[in-house]
Design an enzyme around this catalytic site. Structure first.
Site, PDB file in Angstrom:
ATOM      1  N   ARG A 297      84.867 -68.647  21.326  1.00  0.00           N
ATOM      2  CA  ARG A 297      86.168 -69.203  21.725  1.00  0.00           C
ATOM      3  C   ARG A 297      86.614 -68.640  23.079  1.00  0.00           C
ATOM      4  O   ARG A 297      87.353 -69.285  23.799  1.00  0.00           O
ATOM      5  CB  ARG A 297      87.195 -68.945  20.620  1.00  0.00           C
TER       6      ARG A 297
ATOM      7  N   LYS B 257      77.135 -57.424  14.611  1.00  0.00           N
ATOM      8  CA  LYS B 257      76.769 -58.123  13.374  1.00  0.00           C
ATOM      9  C   LYS B 257      75.799 -57.266  12.567  1.00  0.00           C
ATOM     10  O   LYS B 257      75.170 -56.362  13.114  1.00  0.00           O
ATOM     11  CB  LYS B 257      76.049 -59.432  13.726  1.00  0.00           C
TER      12      LYS B 257
HETATM   13  N1  BES Z   1      78.078 -67.419  16.456  1.00  0.00           N
HETATM   14  C1  BES Z   1      78.984 -66.997  15.458  1.00  0.00           C
HETATM   15  C2  BES Z   1      79.233 -68.048  14.381  1.00  0.00           C
HETATM   16  C3  BES Z   1      78.080 -68.390  13.469  1.00  0.00           C
HETATM   17  C4  BES Z   1      77.948 -67.744  12.251  1.00  0.00           C
HETATM   18  C5  BES Z   1      77.185 -69.374  13.800  1.00  0.00           C
HETATM   19  C6  BES Z   1      76.913 -68.088  11.403  1.00  0.00           C
HETATM   20  C7  BES Z   1      76.135 -69.714  12.956  1.00  0.00           C
HETATM   21  C8  BES Z   1      76.007 -69.067  11.750  1.00  0.00           C
HETATM   22  C9  BES Z   1      80.341 -66.646  16.082  1.00  0.00           C
HETATM   23  O1  BES Z   1      80.304 -66.176  17.384  1.00  0.00           O
HETATM   24  C10 BES Z   1      80.928 -65.563  15.246  1.00  0.00           C
HETATM   25  O2  BES Z   1      80.340 -64.540  15.158  1.00  0.00           O
HETATM   26  N2  BES Z   1      82.072 -65.842  14.640  1.00  0.00           N
HETATM   27  C11 BES Z   1      82.721 -64.921  13.795  1.00  0.00           C
HETATM   28  C12 BES Z   1      84.201 -65.042  14.021  1.00  0.00           C
HETATM   29  C13 BES Z   1      85.010 -63.956  13.360  1.00  0.00           C
HETATM   30  C14 BES Z   1      84.741 -62.627  14.001  1.00  0.00           C
HETATM   31  C15 BES Z   1      86.461 -64.327  13.467  1.00  0.00           C
HETATM   32  C16 BES Z   1      82.360 -65.256  12.349  1.00  0.00           C
HETATM   33  O3  BES Z   1      82.271 -66.434  12.016  1.00  0.00           O
HETATM   34  O4  BES Z   1      82.141 -64.334  11.577  1.00  0.00           O
HETATM   35 ZN    ZN Z   2      79.981 -64.084  17.522  1.00  0.00          ZN
END
Ligand code: BES
Ligand code: ZN
Ligand code: ZN
Length: 493
Positions: A349, A275
């Site tokens: 997931r 990230k």
């Molecule tokens: N933990 C994150 C989702 C999240 C994002 C929670 C912002 C709270 C605030 C999750 O694990 C994630 O990173 N999801 C990705 C999925 C994508 C790679 C398909 C996302 O939402 O960007």
């Molecule tokens: Zn994530």
């Protein structure tokens, strides 16, 4: 903090501060306004005419040594319009008022019940609000003020006290405290709460509340084939844990359980699909689903709900390293289905895939999962409603009734099979990401693979785990704890 119910009128109650809700649109020649004006010689009208207080919800004025009252301070709490004062408004007002009063050094705070909704629901909501508002999280400040209000809290009502009203008070207190437990846990930073520590906290809670607890270590998870959880944990030095909390409340021990599953990523860096620094800032809260389930189990145990309920928490830390899983890796999940991991940041997931499969092996009546799953859900619904998905209309109805009682807000999103095509993989049974469009829905479709036909509800709480910037309270909300406990209570007959 001690919470109790007292039968009294508001003028006679002795306390440091008395919260008295006054409506925006109520008659000024009727009590309580007429009585206040009598005692204070028209002060309220003067403040109103000066435009300093209009009775809008959450607007407070503090009057010291009010004449004719036994309270040392009278807190006139704007309660909005009478017709809008439902249980959610009662809860919200009590939460706001208590939040403002909690660190003023008072020993005894009383709140006077004024509402036209049913007595029991008014008592429960008011106490939930007071307990939520009394909570404070500043244990990491050197000059900490503790964990919030530590004195005595009185809910004052003129109606005769009954066993039902006492039960409503107790329910409100248990639910409020459980939500506060979730808030404290979510607030714990990644260096304080890793998967093992989360399991330790679950054990402590379980012992206190006579819940059964079992924690699988990595070897046990390996033996059970939970490769999808283990793959996420590989990049971190902190080993994964799989936490099982069981409340065997039903008269028949073999009654199929309600199974609640919570995403427990104690810190989500994204893994090798790293990230940005900015989007990592809040990722200690990626265990919010786990905390919701843990705290709901506490409430269910303390309420002695006569139903079997199992809470499952896959707990991992998602970090990049030389051991971390790579984009493109293929893993075999516990269900036997193979997953092509194209983005290691879609880790929630992956851990849920095994947890949901494990849930199915418990012959569940239903499965509900809570997860801070996708940024896409935050884009779609913002911070006030969680996304919810459900594959069964009867469960949908029951879930929404529980949500209505809790005042927590959800919005149903679709599970059409058309969305599943996004997850077709060329080399495995499924891939873990689709395109950018409909990201919350494709994530839900991924999870659905692992529950099959079991009645199931998935809550994407990525936007509701913390209060929005512009809200009065700050930090974690404890979202979902009260809905889950209310849902369990619906199954008691
Ligand atoms: N933990 C994150 C989702 C999240 C994002 C929670 C912002 C709270 C605030 C999750 O694990 C994630 O990173 N999801 C990705 C999925 C994508 C790679 C398909 C996302 O939402 O960007
Ligand atoms: Zn994530
Ligand atoms: Zn995550």
């Amino acid at each position: 903090m001690k919470v109790s119910l007292v039968q009294s009128d508001w003028e006679a109650i002795e306390c440091d501060a008395l919260i008295l809700p006054i409506f925006e649109d109520e008659a000024v020649d009727q009590p309580p306004v007429s009585r206040i004006e009598e005692h204070l010689q028209g002060l309220l009208a003067e403040i109103r005419d000066a435009g300093e207080w209009k009775g809008k919800s959450g607007q407070l004025i503090t009057l010291h040594r009010p004449r004719g009252l036994h309270a040392r301070r009278l807190i006139i709490a704007g309660a909005g319009k009478q017709a809008d004062f439902d249980s959610a408004a009662v809860r919200q007002l009590m939460m706001t008022a208590m939040h403002k009063l909690k660190d003023k050094g008072f020993q005894k705070i009383a709140a006077y019940r004024r509402s036209r909704i049913g007595l029991e629901s008014a008592i429960q909501s008011a106490v939930e609000g007071l307990v939520l508002g009394s909570h404070q999280i500043d244990e990491y400040k050197t000059e900490s003020k503790g964990t919030g209000f530590g004195g005595e809290l009185l809910l004052v009502t003129e109606e005769a006290l009954t066993t039902e009203s006492q039960a409503a008070l107790r329910r409100g207190e248990i639910l409020g405290r459980a939500a506060n437990l979730a808030r404290s846990l979510v607030n714990e930073p990644g260096n304080r709460v890793n998967p093992s520590r989360l399991a330790e906290r679950a054990r402590q809670m379980a012992e206190k509340c006579s819940l059964q607890v079992e924690v699988f270590d990595e070897q046990q998870m390996e033996e059970k084939g939970m490769h999808s959880v283990l793959a996420v944990a590989r990049g971190s030095d902190e080993p994964a844990r799989f936490i099982i909390l069981s409340h065997m409340g039903a008269a028949q021990a073999d009654q199929p359980p309600l199974v609640f599953v919570g995403k427990g990523v104690t810190f989500d860096s994204g893994g090798l699909s790293l990230k940005s620094a900015e989007s990592m800032e809040e990722m200690k809260a990626d265990k919010a689903g786990a905390c919701t389930v843990l705290a709901a189990m506490q409430a269910i145990a303390q309420l002695h709900v006569p139903v079997n309920v199992v809470g499952l928490i896959p707990a991992v830390e998602n970090l990049p390293s030389g051991r971390a899983q790579r984009p493109g890796d293929v893993i075999r999940s516990m269900s036997g289905k193979t997953i092509e991991v194209l983005n290691t940041d879609a880790e929630g997931r992956l851990i849920l895939a095994d947890a949901l499969h494990y849930a199915r092996s418990l012959n569940p009546r239903l499965i509900v999962d809570y997860a801070t799953l996708t940024g896409a859900c935050v884009v779609a619904l913002g911070h006030f409603r969680a996304g919810m998905f459900c594959n069964n209309e009867e469960l949908y109805r029951q879930f929404m009734q529980a949500a209505e009682r809790s005042g927590e807000k959800y919005w149903r999103l679709p599970l059409d099979d058309d969305y599943r095509k996004e997850l077709d993989s060329q080399i495995a049974d499924i891939k873990n990401v689709g395109s950018r469009s409909g990201g919350a829905i494709t994530a839900a479709k991924f999870l659905q693979e692992f529950v099959d036909k079991t009645p199931w509800c998935h809550v994407d709480m990525a936007g509701t785990d913390s209060f929005a910037e512009n809200q009065e309270l700050k930090g974690p909300t404890g979202f979902g704890v009260r809905t889950l406990a209310e849902l369990a209570m619906k199954f008691q007959d």
